[in-house]
Each structure stands twice: as C-alpha cells, then as structure tokens.
Design an enzyme around this catalytic site. Structure first.
Site, PDB file in Angstrom:
ATOM      1  NE  ARG A  46      -3.334  -0.144   2.730  1.00  0.00           N
ATOM      2  CZ  ARG A  46      -4.339  -0.130   3.571  1.00  0.00           C
ATOM      3  NH1 ARG A  46      -5.278   0.765   3.432  1.00  0.00           N
ATOM      4  NH2 ARG A  46      -4.423  -0.999   4.528  1.00  0.00           N
ATOM      5  CG  HIS A 175       8.879 -21.533   9.398  1.00  0.00           C
ATOM      6  ND1 HIS A 175       7.890 -21.202  10.279  1.00  0.00           N
ATOM      7  CD2 HIS A 175      10.011 -21.618  10.135  1.00  0.00           C
ATOM      8  CE1 HIS A 175       8.398 -21.092  11.491  1.00  0.00           C
ATOM      9  NE2 HIS A 175       9.694 -21.337  11.444  1.00  0.00           N
ATOM     10  CG  ASP A 232       2.607 -18.971  17.705  1.00  0.00           C
ATOM     11  OD1 ASP A 232       2.442 -18.359  16.635  1.00  0.00           O
ATOM     12  OD2 ASP A 232       3.710 -19.012  18.298  1.00  0.00           O
ATOM     13  CG  HIS A 237       5.360 -24.587  13.468  1.00  0.00           C
ATOM     14  ND1 HIS A 237       5.145 -24.326  12.134  1.00  0.00           N
ATOM     15  CD2 HIS A 237       5.517 -23.380  14.058  1.00  0.00           C
ATOM     16  CE1 HIS A 237       5.156 -23.007  11.942  1.00  0.00           C
ATOM     17  NE2 HIS A 237       5.375 -22.411  13.092  1.00  0.00           N
TER      18      HIS A 237
HETATM   19  C1  BG6 Z   1       6.355 -19.102  14.267  1.00  0.00           C
HETATM   20  C2  BG6 Z   1       5.639 -18.715  15.531  1.00  0.00           C
HETATM   21  O1  BG6 Z   1       5.487 -19.731  13.390  1.00  0.00           O
HETATM   22  O2  BG6 Z   1       7.421 -19.975  14.587  1.00  0.00           O
HETATM   23  C3  BG6 Z   1       6.590 -18.079  16.519  1.00  0.00           C
HETATM   24  O3  BG6 Z   1       4.597 -17.794  15.236  1.00  0.00           O
HETATM   25  C4  BG6 Z   1       7.786 -18.958  16.741  1.00  0.00           C
HETATM   26  O4  BG6 Z   1       5.946 -17.799  17.748  1.00  0.00           O
HETATM   27  C5  BG6 Z   1       8.404 -19.416  15.427  1.00  0.00           C
HETATM   28  O5  BG6 Z   1       8.740 -18.220  17.505  1.00  0.00           O
HETATM   29  C6  BG6 Z   1       9.475 -20.460  15.666  1.00  0.00           C
HETATM   30  O6  BG6 Z   1      10.149 -20.717  14.469  1.00  0.00           O
HETATM   31  P1  BG6 Z   1      11.674 -21.186  14.456  1.00  0.00           P
HETATM   32  O7  BG6 Z   1      11.962 -21.479  13.029  1.00  0.00           O
HETATM   33  O8  BG6 Z   1      12.466 -20.067  15.021  1.00  0.00           O
HETATM   34  O9  BG6 Z   1      11.723 -22.398  15.340  1.00  0.00           O
END
Ligand code: BG6
Length: 480
Positions: A46, A175, A232, A237
């Site tokens: 934006r 991720h 979260d 994850h």
């Molecule tokens: C994110 C969460 O998806 O993953 C965070 O929102 C977290 O709270 C993070 O800190 C951890 O990722 P990594 O790759 O640092 O273990």
C-alpha cells in the site's frame, strides 16, 4: 541448477517477513546460482513508493539481515535490479491496472503470488487476481499462517482461496516443513532399511517432540495473546512433525501421496483427555517481564507453554504415546524429535546398574543433526560395565563447508513454489483436520476459563508437565 524463469509478486513486500526472510532468501538463491536470468520480483504494497525507494529499502534489509560485509556487491546490485514495485490497494482500485501492465511483458513466465499480508486480505486479493485475469491457470498463490483461528475460520479461508484458485495452485507454508532436518526425517525413515521395521508400537516405547524457545512474546503480544501456544505452534508446526514421524510410507515421494498419509495420521488422533494436557504461562524473571506484562493483559488466560500426551489409534502406534511440548521463555532454544525405543526383551546384564534404552534423536535446531543413543561396554579393564554413548551426525560435520550454504526454510520453499512442487506444503484438508482436533481442546479451555500454571522463565516449563511423564514412568529429555 536455476529454476525456470518466473515473476514473483510479493504482496506486503514492505512488511517484516518480506524484509527479514523472503527477500534476503531470494538474494541467497541468486548467490547460489539458482535464480534464472529473466526472474522478476515485484513488490506490491500500500505504501506509495517508487521502485528506486523500494530497492533502497531492500538494500538496507539485506545489510541488516545478511550483513553488510557478507554481501557480494556485484550480486547484490544484480539482485536489486530485478526488483520492481507497484503501489497496490488490496481492497480498492489503485494499482491493479499497473500490475496487469507490468506482468503483460512476461506472459510466458511462471507467476507466483506471495501473500505476505494478514489473513483478512487473502480472500480479497485472491478474488482480485482471479477477476482481473492477472492470475492464470498455472499461477501459484502462497499463503502462510495464521490459516484460521479455528475450524470454522479455516474452512472459510479455504473456501475463499478455492473460489479463485485450484488446490494444485495453493501453497500453504508451514516453515517447519522447509527445515533441512524435517525433510531428513523422511529420508532417514524411508531411504534406510534399518529403522522402518522398528518404527512401530512393538519397538518404540514413546516419542517426544519438543520445540522449546528461549525468547518471550515481547513485541508480538497483541497477536500472541489471541492465539497461544496451541494455535501458534501445536496445530501447525508440532502437528506436522508428528505427522511425518507417525505416517505410513507413501507409495511415492509425491505431494499428494505424502499429504494423504499425513491426513490419515490426523484422522487417527484420539481426543486428548483433560488430564493429559498441561498449560503454562511464564513468570517475570530478574530483568524480564512476565507473560501477562508482555501481552499487556493482566487477566490473560492464554498459554505460553503447552505439553500434551497424544495417542494415535491405528495399527502402527496403538499403545505408544507421542508427547508434545512447546513453550516460550524456556531454558534454551531447542527443537527435536526423540524416538525412544523399548528395553531389549531380556537383559543378560540385569545385575549391572540400569542404563538408558536406545533412542533416535532428530535435532532440528540448534546443531541440526541426528543422534542414535547406544549402549556399549565402558572401555577399560574394569570388567563389564555399560555406558550410554551417542552415535552422532551433525550436518555441519557431515557436509563440511557446504552445510553453511544450505538454504533456509523460506528459500527452499519459495524455490519449490516456482518448481511447482507441493510436497512440503499443507493441503487444505490437512489444515482443517488439524483444527478440528485442536478445537476440542481450545473450546474446553474457553469453557473452563482457567489460568494456566505459572512457570519460571529459563526453566523447562511447569512442574505439572514433569508429572505428565512421571505418571507414565517416563521422563522428558533435558532442554539444553
Ligand atoms: C512461528 C511462531 O510460526 O514460529 C513463533 O509464530 C515462533 O511464535 C516461530 O517463535 C518459531 O520458528 P523457528 O523457526 O524459530 O523455530
């Protein structure tokens, strides 16, 4: 090997994720020689910026997140030259024509739209891309969590995306799936004949999955307080780690075969009993604020820690629990999957002091690697004494200097988007099934309205979490 020529359009290109991860990651792919000549990266956001100002902004981001002295000036200049920028109002009219015009120049290139924006904009942007014809049949759209807040909102989000894109075009990032060791877990399981025969309830006593963080939620308190550790970390994850550890061998290493197997695991999860869950909130430490101070919500009932015992009701795992735990402000940053094997059927060393059983530890961070815990004879002339030793493999040792240039999770995943490989992305049905499972606990917590147990910052979590294991005659591995 370079990927095919592409146009990557990043919505939210001036935001934190784009500056911290996405663009530095793409720069590193250029250093690695993976960016084709004709690649174009178009920032869309934006803010009214010229392309020049956008390039300056990204130059600064590269200096901050890669390091000024680490930049290869020639490549950095080339990288900045492939950046373009359009001011776009996601929900209004501005900028869409200009974006259409820019893209018309490179009709034949693969188009990928990375929505690095809040989830409330996923639907409107997807619809706009579709209506304007900017998204073609082969275009890809990339989104990332939060993919819903519960089952209902996740369904609504999936529906919005699927109104404009086919499932084969939608790349939902987790991720964790881009982490090297996570993929290695599949290689270790399915490319070796050694482990798979033992990978079941007959031989595995239990599995521990830990994602421990030393940081608090300071700075993100507003977001975090509405989600908590379950939304979260666990629903996405940890769930992905559990699925890859527990799933059946897919017939092929192919996106839908792998995702079918993960989905079957989620469908086999039993509801988690109340007594099998421990929730925690960190207390203040010397100079560090407490969770409620970080969240700026003195009455917060949100958990910054959760531990749970999960039973998988299927042929392979029935009777072998998976213990999951994750939390903020714990003793150390450490993520691992530990597969703890059973005792040998009969010990001929019964008179010797007890020793630990075999364990396979898959370490995600730090020091990515794999360790097999073995028992051997303690060396020396003192007769038969047993010792537990690690058979260790760190990627840094195994791969030498090339370990340093290993792409990080985002880099790898973006390149997979361009290649059109969905194996490491979540399918819509997986996300919904994971929410369905998590929702039962989340709803129960809301109903109970209880405050999570307090734990000390820098500890390994609430006392009750130790009890969760002790009760079953087991112990958590040290967080260190
Ligand atoms: C994110 C969460 O998806 O993953 C965070 O929102 C977290 O709270 C993070 O800190 C951890 O990722 P990594 O790759 O640092 O273990």
């Amino acid at each position: 090997i370079p990927v095919q020529p592409f146009d990557l359009i990043i919505f939210g290109a001036t935001g934190d994720l784009a500056r911290r991860k996405i663009l530095p990651g793409l720069y590193r792919r250029m250093v690695a020689g993976q960016m084709p000549q004709d690649a174009r990266i178009i920032g869309a956001a934006r803010s009214a910026l010229t392309t020049r100002a956008f390039r300056d902004m990204i130059r600064e981001a590269l200096e901050t997140f890669i390091g000024k002295d680490k930049l290869d000036e020639e490549i950095a200049a080339k990288f900045l030259s492939v950046l373009d920028y359009v001011t776009v109002d996601a929900t209004g009219e501005d900028g869409w024509d200009e974006l259409t015009k820019k893209l018309a120049k490179t009709k034949s290139q693969t188009r990928a739209f990375y929505l690095s924006v809040g989830p409330s904009l996923f639907g409107p942007i997807a619809a706009r891309l579709h209506e304007t014809g900017i998204a073609t049949k082969d275009s890809r759209i990339v989104v990332e969590k939060p993919l819903g807040h519960d089952l209902e909102s996740a369904r609504a989000l999936n529906k919005q995306l699927s109104d404009s894109f086919d499932e084969a075009q939608i790349y939902r990032i987790d991720h964790y799936l881009g982490k090297e060791t996570v993929q290695n877990l599949m290689a270790v399981r399915f490319a070796n004949a050694l482990f798979e025969p033992l990978w079941n309830a007959r031989h595995v006593d239990h599995v521990q999955i830990t994602v421990s963080e030393s940081i608090g939620v300071g700075g993100r308190g507003g977001y975090y307080d509405k989600s908590g550790a379950m939304r979260d970390m666990v629903q996405n994850h940890l769930m992905q780690l559990l699925c890859l550890t527990a799933m059946e061998p897919p017939a092929q290493f192919d996106a839908n075969r792998v995702r079918d197997e993960k989905l079957k695991v989620i469908h086999s999860l039993e509801d988690v009993a109340r007594e099998d869950i421990v929730r925690g909130q960190y207390r203040a430490a010397k100079d560090e604020p407490s969770y409620v101070q970080d969240a700026e919500n003195p009455d917060s009932l949100t958990e910054s820690y959760v531990a749970l015992k999960v039973n998988i009701s299927n042929w392979r795992w029935s009777g072998t629990p998976f213990y999951l735990r994750t939390g903020k402000r714990l003793r150390a940053r450490m993520s691992e999957i530990a597969v703890i094997f059973k005792e040998p059927p009969h010990s001929i060393f019964a008179k010797l002091p007890a020793h630990q059983t075999n364990a396979l530890i898959i370490r995600l961070q730090p020091d990515e690697g794999i360790t097999l815990r073995m028992t051997i004879k303690e060396p020396g002339p003192g007769g038969m004494r047993l010792a537990d030793v690690p058979l260790d493999m760190t990627f840094a040792d195994a791969l030498g200097p090339s370990a340093e240039s290993m792409p990080d999770a985002y880099e790898r995943l973006i390149m997979d988007v361009i290649r059109g490989d969905q194996t490491l992305f979540m399918r819509g049905d997986e996300v919904e099934a994971a929410w369905e499972w998590a929702d039962k606990m989340l709803n129960d917590w809301t109903e109970q309205g209880r405050k999570p147990a307090a734990y000390d910052s820098g500890s390994s979590g609430p006392e009750d979490a130790l009890g969760l294991m002790h009760r079953d005659g087991r112990r958590w591995r040290e967080i260190e």
